[in-house]
Design a protein around this motif. Structure first.
Motif, PDB file in Angstrom:
ATOM      1  N   ASP A 170      12.394 -33.458  70.875  1.00 25.44           N
ATOM      2  CA  ASP A 170      13.799 -33.335  70.493  1.00 25.44           C
ATOM      3  C   ASP A 170      14.618 -34.491  71.069  1.00 25.44           C
ATOM      4  N   ALA A 171      14.349 -34.854  72.326  1.00 25.76           N
ATOM      5  CA  ALA A 171      15.089 -35.951  72.962  1.00 25.76           C
ATOM      6  C   ALA A 171      14.800 -37.277  72.276  1.00 25.76           C
ATOM      7  N   GLU A 172      13.552 -37.488  71.869  1.00 26.52           N
ATOM      8  CA  GLU A 172      13.209 -38.720  71.165  1.00 26.52           C
ATOM      9  C   GLU A 172      13.879 -38.763  69.793  1.00 26.52           C
ATOM     10  N   ALA A 173      13.909 -37.628  69.105  1.00 26.32           N
ATOM     11  CA  ALA A 173      14.519 -37.583  67.772  1.00 26.32           C
ATOM     12  C   ALA A 173      16.019 -37.839  67.833  1.00 26.32           C
ATOM     13  N   SER A 174      16.674 -37.382  68.905  1.00 27.02           N
ATOM     14  CA  SER A 174      18.124 -37.554  69.028  1.00 27.02           C
ATOM     15  C   SER A 174      18.508 -38.889  69.647  1.00 27.02           C
ATOM     16  N   GLY A 175      17.514 -39.665  70.116  1.00 22.84           N
ATOM     17  CA  GLY A 175      17.813 -40.962  70.720  1.00 22.84           C
ATOM     18  C   GLY A 175      18.115 -40.880  72.197  1.00 22.84           C
ATOM     19  N   THR A 176      18.030 -39.691  72.806  1.00 27.35           N
ATOM     20  CA  THR A 176      18.275 -39.557  74.240  1.00 27.35           C
ATOM     21  C   THR A 176      17.153 -40.183  75.045  1.00 27.35           C
ATOM     22  N   LEU A 177      15.937 -40.090  74.529  1.00 24.48           N
ATOM     23  CA  LEU A 177      14.764 -40.616  75.220  1.00 24.48           C
ATOM     24  C   LEU A 177      14.146 -41.706  74.361  1.00 24.48           C
ATOM     25  N   VAL A 178      14.046 -42.917  74.915  1.00 24.10           N
ATOM     26  CA  VAL A 178      13.474 -44.045  74.178  1.00 24.10           C
ATOM     27  C   VAL A 178      12.487 -44.772  75.077  1.00 24.10           C
ATOM     28  N   GLU A 179      11.537 -45.504  74.470  1.00 26.43           N
ATOM     29  CA  GLU A 179      10.597 -46.310  75.223  1.00 26.43           C
ATOM     30  C   GLU A 179      11.303 -47.559  75.736  1.00 26.43           C
ATOM     31  N   THR A 180      11.102 -47.850  77.024  1.00 30.86           N
ATOM     32  CA  THR A 180      11.790 -48.977  77.650  1.00 30.86           C
ATOM     33  C   THR A 180      11.459 -50.292  76.962  1.00 30.86           C
ATOM     34  N   GLU A 181      10.175 -50.551  76.731  1.00 27.30           N
ATOM     35  CA  GLU A 181       9.768 -51.813  76.124  1.00 27.30           C
ATOM     36  C   GLU A 181      10.309 -51.951  74.704  1.00 27.30           C
ATOM     37  N   ALA A 233      12.892 -54.895  73.521  1.00 25.13           N
ATOM     38  CA  ALA A 233      12.546 -55.796  72.421  1.00 25.13           C
ATOM     39  C   ALA A 233      13.594 -55.734  71.313  1.00 25.13           C
ATOM     40  N   GLY A 234      14.105 -54.542  71.042  1.00 33.08           N
ATOM     41  CA  GLY A 234      15.133 -54.401  70.015  1.00 33.08           C
ATOM     42  C   GLY A 234      16.414 -55.126  70.381  1.00 33.08           C
ATOM     43  N   MET A 235      16.832 -55.028  71.643  1.00 33.77           N
ATOM     44  CA  MET A 235      18.042 -55.718  72.088  1.00 33.77           C
ATOM     45  C   MET A 235      17.861 -57.235  72.031  1.00 33.77           C
ATOM     46  N   MET A 236      16.656 -57.712  72.369  1.00 36.76           N
ATOM     47  CA  MET A 236      16.397 -59.153  72.299  1.00 36.76           C
ATOM     48  C   MET A 236      16.491 -59.651  70.857  1.00 36.76           C
ATOM     49  N   ARG A 237      15.980 -58.870  69.921  1.00 38.07           N
ATOM     50  CA  ARG A 237      16.067 -59.290  68.511  1.00 38.07           C
ATOM     51  C   ARG A 237      17.522 -59.362  68.057  1.00 38.07           C
ATOM     52  N   VAL A 238      18.325 -58.401  68.490  1.00 35.49           N
ATOM     53  CA  VAL A 238      19.740 -58.407  68.100  1.00 35.49           C
ATOM     54  C   VAL A 238      20.452 -59.629  68.674  1.00 35.49           C
ATOM     55  N   ALA A 239      20.226 -59.891  69.970  1.00 33.77           N
ATOM     56  CA  ALA A 239      20.891 -61.019  70.622  1.00 33.77           C
ATOM     57  C   ALA A 239      20.469 -62.349  70.007  1.00 33.77           C
ATOM     58  N   THR A 240      19.159 -62.495  69.753  1.00 32.58           N
ATOM     59  CA  THR A 240      18.665 -63.740  69.156  1.00 32.58           C
ATOM     60  C   THR A 240      19.233 -63.942  67.752  1.00 32.58           C
ATOM     61  N   GLY A 241      19.293 -62.871  66.994  1.00 30.71           N
ATOM     62  CA  GLY A 241      19.851 -62.974  65.643  1.00 30.71           C
ATOM     63  C   GLY A 241      21.311 -63.401  65.650  1.00 30.71           C
ATOM     64  N   MET A 242      22.089 -62.872  66.592  1.00 31.97           N
ATOM     65  CA  MET A 242      23.507 -63.245  66.668  1.00 31.97           C
ATOM     66  C   MET A 242      23.664 -64.723  67.026  1.00 31.97           C
ATOM     67  N   MET A 243      22.830 -65.199  67.976  1.00 33.18           N
ATOM     68  CA  MET A 243      22.916 -66.610  68.356  1.00 33.18           C
ATOM     69  C   MET A 243      22.570 -67.524  67.180  1.00 33.18           C
ATOM     70  N   LEU A 244      21.561 -67.137  66.399  1.00 30.33           N
ATOM     71  CA  LEU A 244      21.181 -67.954  65.245  1.00 30.33           C
ATOM     72  C   LEU A 244      22.286 -67.979  64.196  1.00 30.33           C
TER      73      LEU A 244
END
Length: 218
Positions: free
Chosen positions: A125-136, A140-151
């Protein structure tokens, strides 16, 4: 003569609510032959009713209803209303006798399975609601967002240079060269700041998951 008690007294003997005893009677889990009398004044013959429940309730039901080990035929509370023998050894104060045997081990294993199922359900339930996420995965998702904005920003420098050159009547090449040089400085400073903030953040954040709790078998 076999001991017979009221529904409320029998409920207290086996560790359930009086309403649960009424449910057992309505569902036939306690047979009519285990009753003494009829109607509201009917009493329950203790040992017969316990024998009925041992046959009609499986382990999971007994755990969920909190009956635990109180259906054993040699339960010292089976003869309701009778006093203990004078020469009986007194129970140790503050400590309840611990049940043993194969049936108890099966109950403990079944209880652990139910607890594990509840924990896994809470995690899902926590994973489905976004309360619990995998650290890695989150990193990686935040890095993709930041890199995309810089480009995106860097790719827009050419259009900005064209606009500035047209407005101020200066060579577009010189303007673009200046903008790219200054953008690299900004990008380097932003990367250092992000690295410092990331190093200060904890690897994980504690999250309390709500799971249905099941009483321990005594």
């Amino acid at each position: 003569m076999e001991a017979a008690v009221s529904k409320g007294a029998f409920a207290a003997l086996i560790g359930v609510s009086p309403g649960r005893v009424s449910q057992y009677l309505a569902e036939g889990k306690i047979a009519p032959a285990s009753l003494q009398g009829s109607g509201r004044s009917a009493k329950i013959i203790v040992e017969r009713a316990k024998a009925d429940l041992r046959l009609t309730l499986d382990i999971s039901q007994r755990l969920g209803n909190g009956i635990e080990t109180r259906l054993d035929a040699d339960d010292p509370e089976a003869d309701a209303g009778t006093a203990a023998p004078q020469d009986a050894a007194p129970a140790r104060e503050g400590r309840a006798p611990q049940p043993t045997g194969v049936e108890y081990e099966i109950k403990q294993q079944k209880l652990e399975q139910l607890r594990r199922a509840n924990r896994n359900a809470a995690i899902a339930d926590a994973e489905a609601s976004g309360t619990l996420v995998e650290t890695e995965a989150s990193r990686a998702g935040m890095m993709r967002v930041a890199t995309g904005m810089m480009l995106v920003f860097e790719g827009g420098l050419t259009d900005l240079a064209n606009a500035v050159a047209a407005e101020f009547k200066v060579p577009q090449r010189d303007v673009l060269h200046l903008m790219r040089r200054e953008f690299r400085k900004i990008r380097t400073a932003a990367a250092k700041q992000a690295a410092a903030e990331g190093a200060a953040m904890p690897e994980t954040v504690e999250t309390v998951l709500e799971a249905d709790e099941i009483s321990t078998v005594n």
